[in-house]
Scaffold this motif. Sequence first.
Motif, PDB file in Angstrom:
ATOM      1  N   ASP A 132      18.300  33.579  86.534  1.00  0.00           N
ATOM      2  CA  ASP A 132      19.420  34.478  86.795  1.00  0.00           C
ATOM      3  C   ASP A 132      20.765  33.766  86.830  1.00  0.00           C
ATOM      4  OD1 ASP A 132      18.705  33.092  89.057  1.00  0.00           O
ATOM      5  OD2 ASP A 132      18.876  34.795  90.419  1.00  0.00           O
ATOM      6  N   MET A 133      20.799  32.508  86.416  1.00  0.00           N
ATOM      7  CA  MET A 133      22.051  31.745  86.395  1.00  0.00           C
ATOM      8  C   MET A 133      22.123  30.904  85.136  1.00  0.00           C
ATOM      9  SD  MET A 133      22.678  30.454  90.283  1.00  0.00           S
ATOM     10  CE  MET A 133      24.400  30.908  90.431  1.00  0.00           C
ATOM     11  N   CYS A 134      23.344  30.478  84.834  1.00  0.00           N
ATOM     12  CA  CYS A 134      23.569  29.504  83.772  1.00  0.00           C
ATOM     13  C   CYS A 134      23.909  28.179  84.441  1.00  0.00           C
ATOM     14  CB  CYS A 134      24.738  29.920  82.879  1.00  0.00           C
ATOM     15  SG  CYS A 134      24.493  31.477  82.007  1.00  0.00           S
ATOM     16  N   GLN A 135      23.463  27.094  83.838  1.00  0.00           N
ATOM     17  CA  GLN A 135      23.702  25.764  84.392  1.00  0.00           C
ATOM     18  C   GLN A 135      24.421  24.924  83.346  1.00  0.00           C
ATOM     19  OE1 GLN A 135      20.471  23.936  86.609  1.00  0.00           O
ATOM     20  NE2 GLN A 135      20.797  22.032  85.514  1.00  0.00           N
ATOM     21  N   LYS A 136      25.330  24.095  83.818  1.00  0.00           N
ATOM     22  CA  LYS A 136      26.063  23.194  82.934  1.00  0.00           C
ATOM     23  C   LYS A 136      26.076  21.817  83.571  1.00  0.00           C
ATOM     24  CE  LYS A 136      30.648  22.816  80.760  1.00  0.00           C
ATOM     25  NZ  LYS A 136      31.931  23.510  80.606  1.00  0.00           N
ATOM     26  N   GLU A 137      25.631  20.827  82.817  1.00  0.00           N
ATOM     27  CA  GLU A 137      25.669  19.444  83.280  1.00  0.00           C
ATOM     28  C   GLU A 137      26.665  18.694  82.414  1.00  0.00           C
ATOM     29  OE1 GLU A 137      21.843  17.488  83.837  1.00  0.00           O
ATOM     30  OE2 GLU A 137      20.904  19.459  83.649  1.00  0.00           O
ATOM     31  N   VAL A 138      27.514  17.941  83.054  1.00  0.00           N
ATOM     32  CA  VAL A 138      28.487  17.106  82.345  1.00  0.00           C
ATOM     33  C   VAL A 138      28.157  15.658  82.698  1.00  0.00           C
ATOM     34  CG1 VAL A 138      30.924  16.597  81.989  1.00  0.00           C
ATOM     35  CG2 VAL A 138      30.217  18.933  82.520  1.00  0.00           C
ATOM     36  N   LEU A 139      27.794  14.870  81.690  1.00  0.00           N
ATOM     37  CA  LEU A 139      27.403  13.481  81.891  1.00  0.00           C
ATOM     38  C   LEU A 139      28.428  12.564  81.225  1.00  0.00           C
ATOM     39  CD1 LEU A 139      24.673  15.279  80.810  1.00  0.00           C
ATOM     40  CD2 LEU A 139      23.639  13.363  81.950  1.00  0.00           C
ATOM     41  N   VAL A 140      28.939  11.611  81.958  1.00  0.00           N
ATOM     42  CA  VAL A 140      29.895  10.650  81.391  1.00  0.00           C
ATOM     43  C   VAL A 140      29.110   9.395  81.033  1.00  0.00           C
ATOM     44  CG1 VAL A 140      32.012   9.346  81.762  1.00  0.00           C
ATOM     45  CG2 VAL A 140      31.749  11.604  82.807  1.00  0.00           C
TER      46      VAL A 140
END
Length: 143
Positions: free
Chosen positions: A50-58
């Motif tokens: 029921d959600m969207c997930q966003k991962e930002v990796l440097v």
Amino acid sequence: MRLLFFATLFGVLVDAGDALQIQCYQCEEMKHNDCSTPEYIVNCTVNVQDMCQKEVLVKPDGIHYRKSCASSGACLIASSGYQQFCTGRLNSVCISCCNTPLCNGPRRKRPVPSVAAATSSNQLLLFLVTFLLLLLLTLPPVT
């Protein structure tokens, strides 16, 4: 018989309305936010994700994005667990969760108020002030 058919059809349609499905972008370790295009849109599992997930990796070679559907529990636990690693520096990992369609895509720019809108509201204010002044001038003096 017709009544039974329409009642059943109505029940199916109403029950289908209870199912919540969200669309999210989904990709694995893309650079430059490239996976925010229509070919990466997926329908998440009804009533589970029921959600969207966003991962930002440097990483040393730049910023990578990982996007997916997620259950609210798993996403919120992951995002809070990685909070200490969300520094914006090398090896940083930031995880965010959201619950509106395609919310794990690029941020939308806020619209800039137009000059015409500002001018029309200024004209309205000027009209109201003028009207009140005229009204005050036409009232009889208080004795």
